[in-house]
Motif scaffolding. Structure first.
Motif, PDB file in Angstrom:
ATOM      1  N   PHE A  91     -82.452  -1.085-110.308  1.00  0.00           N
ATOM      2  CA  PHE A  91     -81.383  -0.217-109.807  1.00  0.00           C
ATOM      3  C   PHE A  91     -81.926   0.574-108.627  1.00  0.00           C
ATOM      4  CE2 PHE A  91     -83.874   2.315-112.722  1.00  0.00           C
ATOM      5  CZ  PHE A  91     -83.998   3.539-112.082  1.00  0.00           C
ATOM      6  N   VAL A  92     -81.035   1.142-107.828  1.00  0.00           N
ATOM      7  CA  VAL A  92     -81.386   2.093-106.777  1.00  0.00           C
ATOM      8  C   VAL A  92     -80.294   3.154-106.734  1.00  0.00           C
ATOM      9  CG1 VAL A  92     -81.820   2.498-104.334  1.00  0.00           C
ATOM     10  CG2 VAL A  92     -82.597   0.372-105.384  1.00  0.00           C
ATOM     11  N   LEU A  93     -80.674   4.400-106.938  1.00  0.00           N
ATOM     12  CA  LEU A  93     -79.755   5.530-106.818  1.00  0.00           C
ATOM     13  C   LEU A  93     -80.182   6.349-105.606  1.00  0.00           C
ATOM     14  CD1 LEU A  93     -79.599   6.734-110.556  1.00  0.00           C
ATOM     15  CD2 LEU A  93     -78.045   5.158-109.374  1.00  0.00           C
ATOM     16  N   GLN A  94     -79.236   6.664-104.741  1.00  0.00           N
ATOM     17  CA  GLN A  94     -79.546   7.404-103.519  1.00  0.00           C
ATOM     18  C   GLN A  94     -78.659   8.633-103.402  1.00  0.00           C
ATOM     19  OE1 GLN A  94     -78.941   4.236-100.615  1.00  0.00           O
ATOM     20  NE2 GLN A  94     -81.150   4.031-100.369  1.00  0.00           N
ATOM     21  N   ALA A 154     -73.055   8.587-107.292  1.00  0.00           N
ATOM     22  CA  ALA A 154     -72.441   9.745-107.949  1.00  0.00           C
ATOM     23  C   ALA A 154     -73.407  10.460-108.879  1.00  0.00           C
ATOM     24  CB  ALA A 154     -71.202   9.284-108.728  1.00  0.00           C
ATOM     25  N   GLU A 155     -74.330   9.708-109.482  1.00  0.00           N
ATOM     26  CA  GLU A 155     -75.292  10.298-110.416  1.00  0.00           C
ATOM     27  C   GLU A 155     -76.178  11.350-109.761  1.00  0.00           C
ATOM     28  OE1 GLU A 155     -74.835   5.919-111.675  1.00  0.00           O
ATOM     29  OE2 GLU A 155     -74.860   7.114-109.835  1.00  0.00           O
ATOM     30  N   MET A 156     -76.299  11.299-108.428  1.00  0.00           N
ATOM     31  CA  MET A 156     -77.239  12.167-107.717  1.00  0.00           C
ATOM     32  C   MET A 156     -76.581  13.428-107.165  1.00  0.00           C
ATOM     33  SD  MET A 156     -80.002  10.284-107.905  1.00  0.00           S
ATOM     34  CE  MET A 156     -81.188  10.206-106.574  1.00  0.00           C
ATOM     35  N   SER A 181     -77.986   8.691-116.110  1.00  0.00           N
ATOM     36  CA  SER A 181     -77.002   7.682-116.492  1.00  0.00           C
ATOM     37  C   SER A 181     -76.108   8.153-117.628  1.00  0.00           C
ATOM     38  CB  SER A 181     -77.722   6.387-116.903  1.00  0.00           C
ATOM     39  OG  SER A 181     -78.494   5.883-115.837  1.00  0.00           O
ATOM     40  N   GLU A 182     -76.695   8.810-118.623  1.00  0.00           N
ATOM     41  CA  GLU A 182     -75.940   9.163-119.829  1.00  0.00           C
ATOM     42  C   GLU A 182     -75.252  10.522-119.736  1.00  0.00           C
ATOM     43  OE1 GLU A 182     -78.593   8.701-123.115  1.00  0.00           O
ATOM     44  OE2 GLU A 182     -78.827   6.533-122.798  1.00  0.00           O
ATOM     45  N   LYS A 183     -75.782  11.412-118.898  1.00  0.00           N
ATOM     46  CA  LYS A 183     -75.149  12.727-118.651  1.00  0.00           C
ATOM     47  C   LYS A 183     -74.794  13.488-119.933  1.00  0.00           C
ATOM     48  CE  LYS A 183     -73.120  11.799-114.109  1.00  0.00           C
ATOM     49  NZ  LYS A 183     -73.687  10.461-113.905  1.00  0.00           N
ATOM     50  N   GLU A 184     -75.739  13.545-120.848  1.00  0.00           N
ATOM     51  CA  GLU A 184     -75.516  14.318-122.062  1.00  0.00           C
ATOM     52  C   GLU A 184     -75.639  15.805-121.758  1.00  0.00           C
ATOM     53  OE1 GLU A 184     -77.483  13.045-125.576  1.00  0.00           O
ATOM     54  OE2 GLU A 184     -77.434  10.928-125.031  1.00  0.00           O
ATOM     55  N   VAL A 185     -75.315  16.641-122.751  1.00  0.00           N
ATOM     56  CA  VAL A 185     -75.319  18.081-122.547  1.00  0.00           C
ATOM     57  C   VAL A 185     -76.665  18.546-121.989  1.00  0.00           C
ATOM     58  CG1 VAL A 185     -76.022  18.532-124.944  1.00  0.00           C
ATOM     59  CG2 VAL A 185     -74.850  20.323-123.636  1.00  0.00           C
TER      60      VAL A 185
END
Length: 294
Positions: free
Chosen positions: A4-7, A12-14, A151-155
């Motif tokens: 994967f590559v997140l930028q 959106a995750e960033m 990725s999971e965006k938990e509390v």
């Protein structure tokens, strides 16, 4: 974990993490041409090798990386391969935007580190000349944890991600101070260390920071300093401060107070007391005698 590559600015995750410029994992099943050109970027780049053997150049110097190894690329340092070839294997990386303070990078406002801790880490990162760290799988574990949180965006995932970045920087700087090279010539290392210390004598150096500059743990460093110089690390540093002060006192255009601060003393009184203890003269007396004899 799939590749994967997140930028930042594209993924959106960033969105909540402007200090993470890029996070990624690459699995390469074949040799690829023109896929790994030399680049120069702002920010700190950290690569952890999972599989394979990679021959990379950092600041035009060749390094070979094996599984578990980490490549540490400082801001504005060239990094890549001479022939731009990406070989078979897999690796993960993180690219961090770290602000500069007093000329050195360090964690930003997002960090949970104290100002003193952040400054110490920034100092070691900026001045340590260890772009290759051996057998350091903890980096891969932390990067994987950051990706999972994003990725999971938990509390409380934002706090957890920032905490993991702090942990990453802590682990790297500790590894820098612990990774020793038994073949290094310590007298030569002493010379290199002194050059680095003289560049920023106004900084309140700690034993941990000095050890980090030469890639040693504090215990080994202390033993080496005492064996080679006869001084403790702090007294060794004081002697460097005084020797630099002597040079500056021979210049009539710099005040004694400025010399004291520029060479790392808390005050002109602290400087005067230490200077007299080691030379037998107060700084003003030494300057007067020297200028009179010119």
């Amino acid at each position: 974990m799939n590749q994967f590559v997140l930028q930042h600015g594209k993924s959106a995750e960033m969105h909540l993490f402007p200090h993470i410029l890029e996070l990624g994992m690459k699995k390469n099943g074949s040799i690829q041409l023109n896929m790994f050109p030399t680049t120069i970027m702002e920010g700190l780049r950290i690569y952890h090798i999972i599989e394979g053997r990679f021959e990379w150049h950092i600041n035009h110097q060749p390094y070979v990386f094996y599984p578990g190894d980490v490549a540490l690329i400082m801001p504005d340092i060239p990094f890549g391969c001479d022939n731009d070839v990406l070989k078979i294997g897999s690796f993960t990386w993180i690219h961090l935007a770290l602000p500069k303070k007093d000329g050195h990078i360090q964690p930003g406002k997002w960090s949970g580190l104290s100002d003193t801790e952040a400054a110490a880490i920034g100092k070691i990162l900026s001045l340590n000349n260890l772009p290759a760290l051996s057998r350091f799988n903890e980096v891969g574990r932390i990067i994987k944890c950051i990706y999972t949180e994003l990725s999971e965006k938990e509390v409380a995932f934002q706090a957890r991600v920032n905490h993991q970045i702090d942990e990453l920087l802590i682990q790297i700087t500790r590894k820098m101070t612990q990774q020793t090279h038994s073949t290094r010539d310590f007298p030569k290392t002493f010379t290199e260390l002194e050059v680095l210390l003289r560049r920023d004598l106004a900084h309140q150096w700690t034993v941990e920071e000095m050890a980090g500059l030469v890639g040693m743990g504090t215990t080994l460093f202390t033993e080496k300093v005492k064996s080679y110089s006869g001084f403790s690390p702090i007294n060794y540093l004081i002697n460097i401060r005084i020797s630099e002060a002597i040079k500056l006192l021979k210049r009539a255009d710099i005040t004694v107070t400025n010399i004291a601060l520029d060479t790392g003393f808390y005050s002109s009184q602290h400087f005067s007391t230490t200077f007299k203890k080691l030379t037998g003269y107060r700084p003003s007396e030494f300057r007067k005698n020297h200028l009179r004899n010119i």
